[in-house]
Design a protein around this motif. Structure first.
Motif, PDB file in Angstrom:
ATOM      1  N   ASP A 197       1.090 -46.678 -80.020  1.00 19.68           N
ATOM      2  CA  ASP A 197       0.562 -45.333 -80.235  1.00 19.68           C
ATOM      3  C   ASP A 197      -0.069 -44.820 -78.948  1.00 19.68           C
ATOM      4  N   ASN A 231       5.038 -39.510 -84.196  1.00 18.46           N
ATOM      5  CA  ASN A 231       5.223 -38.066 -84.255  1.00 18.46           C
ATOM      6  C   ASN A 231       4.638 -37.449 -82.978  1.00 18.46           C
ATOM      7  N   TRP A 236       4.023 -34.458 -82.134  1.00 18.91           N
ATOM      8  CA  TRP A 236       3.187 -33.276 -82.291  1.00 18.91           C
ATOM      9  C   TRP A 236       1.826 -33.617 -82.887  1.00 18.91           C
ATOM     10  N   THR A 237       1.725 -34.725 -83.615  1.00 14.84           N
ATOM     11  CA  THR A 237       0.458 -35.100 -84.243  1.00 14.84           C
ATOM     12  C   THR A 237      -0.097 -36.425 -83.741  1.00 14.84           C
ATOM     13  N   GLU A 259       0.724 -39.209 -85.048  1.00 12.44           N
ATOM     14  CA  GLU A 259       0.713 -40.135 -86.175  1.00 12.44           C
ATOM     15  C   GLU A 259       1.994 -40.968 -86.212  1.00 12.44           C
ATOM     16  N   TRP A 268       5.018 -42.610 -88.160  1.00 11.81           N
ATOM     17  CA  TRP A 268       5.831 -42.503 -89.357  1.00 11.81           C
ATOM     18  C   TRP A 268       6.699 -43.752 -89.441  1.00 11.81           C
ATOM     19  N   LYS A 323      -1.479 -44.857 -93.593  1.00  8.06           N
ATOM     20  CA  LYS A 323      -2.902 -44.639 -93.361  1.00  8.06           C
ATOM     21  C   LYS A 323      -3.627 -45.981 -93.470  1.00  8.06           C
ATOM     22  N   HIS A 328      11.994 -29.983 -83.443  1.00  7.11           N
ATOM     23  CA  HIS A 328      11.280 -30.223 -84.698  1.00  7.11           C
ATOM     24  C   HIS A 328      12.199 -30.815 -85.769  1.00  7.11           C
ATOM     25  N   GLY A 356       6.009 -28.402 -89.635  1.00  7.02           N
ATOM     26  CA  GLY A 356       4.839 -29.272 -89.608  1.00  7.02           C
ATOM     27  C   GLY A 356       5.285 -30.667 -90.008  1.00  7.02           C
ATOM     28  N   ASP A 357       4.604 -31.252 -90.983  1.00  8.84           N
ATOM     29  CA  ASP A 357       5.000 -32.562 -91.491  1.00  8.84           C
ATOM     30  C   ASP A 357       5.988 -32.478 -92.654  1.00  8.84           C
TER      31      ASP A 357
END
Length: 382
Positions: free
Chosen positions: A166, A233, A235-236, A238, A240, A256, A317, A336-337
């Protein structure tokens, strides 16, 4: 030293030349125009994963039988590198994922995941190690194991595994449950878990289960089945992941810390025998996280990559995922997500697509899982 000092800096197109190859192209229809596919390399034995070396030095490719090779920008397949660990190449096991250290230009460290034998009764589990790519790129030096899945329970199935760093330099390892369903819920075992460690294999102090009795501190999330894809991801920031369901119920998750993703208690699938999963209580179970996206009919999803490159704007995207059983490349359009549209591509190839990566040149690079496998380069005709 804070792990934040290991921010990835490798894959900017500005630093890397295009991987040029003059192989004949084939055209396939898509919603966004003609998709052009060229074969960069052939003769790979069940290739599983790829990683781009910096500055146009080529592409590292793992072969499940146990070889790590470099494919040159011109498509020449190099000899197997030395220093690669012995792998348990049975069933779905063997040499699996490969990623570069976020500071590869300074340390030249290469990380591998693979099936490792030695379990009770001849069973195996997933291991992760790292070694330094030699100056002549002929071998991995000082390879050492930094992680072992415990206990070793696989007789040949469901090893996972994908590796992702990450933005803060933590290493995530997405694992399978060795085809031992209940172990995904057992926090004293590493089957069916996403784990989070530091690059040297030590456990971060802020992992969600650190300090709890009879719980593996490496665990980040649990209740997974057979995780086959993982990507950050862009853009965030996070992570996946995706995983195989049984008969039906392939899914994407956004893991999470400390959360339970259900398997085998919550699932959209049934057994291959057409009978229900014995432990299942439904598609949704209170206290467990529902899939972010699910396929009721399993494509047998595999490697995946977010498309974040200006080269092919119609693909921006999008999330690309390989499919083994369906023999397609899946494009998911994101808002977005949220997944708002799905397109199936390259079905005419009739190829099991094992890995998907976005190259520094903006093209997609795919590996086909065949005994005579190929490395494909894919783009749009704009």
């Amino acid at each position: 030293m804070s792990p934040r000092t290991w921010l990835p800096t490798l894959m900017t197109a500005a630093l890397l030349p295009l991987l040029a190859h003059a192989a004949p192209e084939r055209d396939f229809k898509s919603e966004e125009g003609s998709v052009k596919v060229s074969t960069l390399a052939e003769g790979l034995r069940n290739p599983w994963a790829l990683a781009f070396l910096p500055d146009g030095q080529g592409i590292l490719v793992t072969e499940r039988a146990g070889n790590l090779r470099i494919v040159s920008p011109e498509g020449k397949v190099g000899a197997p590198l030395g220093g690669v660990p012995e792998v348990w190449a049975q069933g779905q096991g063997g040499l699996l994922d490969v990623v570069l250290s976020p500071t590869f230009k300074q340390d030249r460290m290469v990380y591998l995941s693979y099936a490792e034998g030695g379990g009770e009764g001849g069973t195996a589990g997933t291991a992760v190690g790292r070694g330094r790519l030699s100056a002549d790129s002929a071998k991995l030096e000082d390879f050492n194991v930094i992680f072992r899945q415990q206990p070793k329970l696989s007789s040949g199935n469901h090893f996972g595994s994908r590796l992702v760093f990450d933005r803060d330099g933590y290493l995530f390892i997405a694992l399978g449950e060795n085809n031992q369903r209940p172990t995904s819920q057992d926090l004293d075992k590493l089957q069916g878990k996403l784990v989070r460690i530091l690059p040297d294999g030590t456990v971060p102090k802020d992992n969600p289960f650190v300090g709890r009795d009879n719980v593996r501190p490496e665990i980040w999330s649990f209740g997974h089945r057979n995780q086959q894809g993982a990507a950050l991801n862009p853009w965030t920031g996070e992570l996946w992941t995706n995983e195989h369901g049984p008969r039906g119920g392939d899914e994407i998750n956004i893991p999470k810390p400390g959360k339970n993703f259900g398997w085998p208690i919550a699932t959209h699938g049934i057994n291959y025998s057409l009978m229900p999963i014995p432990e299942a209580r439904g598609e949704h179970v209170d206290g467990m996280v529902d899939p972010h996206h699910v396929w009721e009919k399993s494509p047998a999803i595999s490697g995946m990559a977010f498309y974040d490159n200006p080269r092919f704007k119609p693909w921006e995207h999008s999330l690309f995922i390989g499919a083994l059983a369906a023999q397609e490349l899946i494009r998911l359009e994101l808002n977005g997500d949220k997944v708002v549209h799905e397109e199936r591509l390259l079905g005419e190839l009739k190829a099991r697509i094992r890995d998907v990566r976005v190259g520094p040149d903006g093209y997609l690079y795919l590996l086909t899982d065949e005994r005579d496998g190929a490395l494909l380069k894919v783009g749009l005709d704009l």
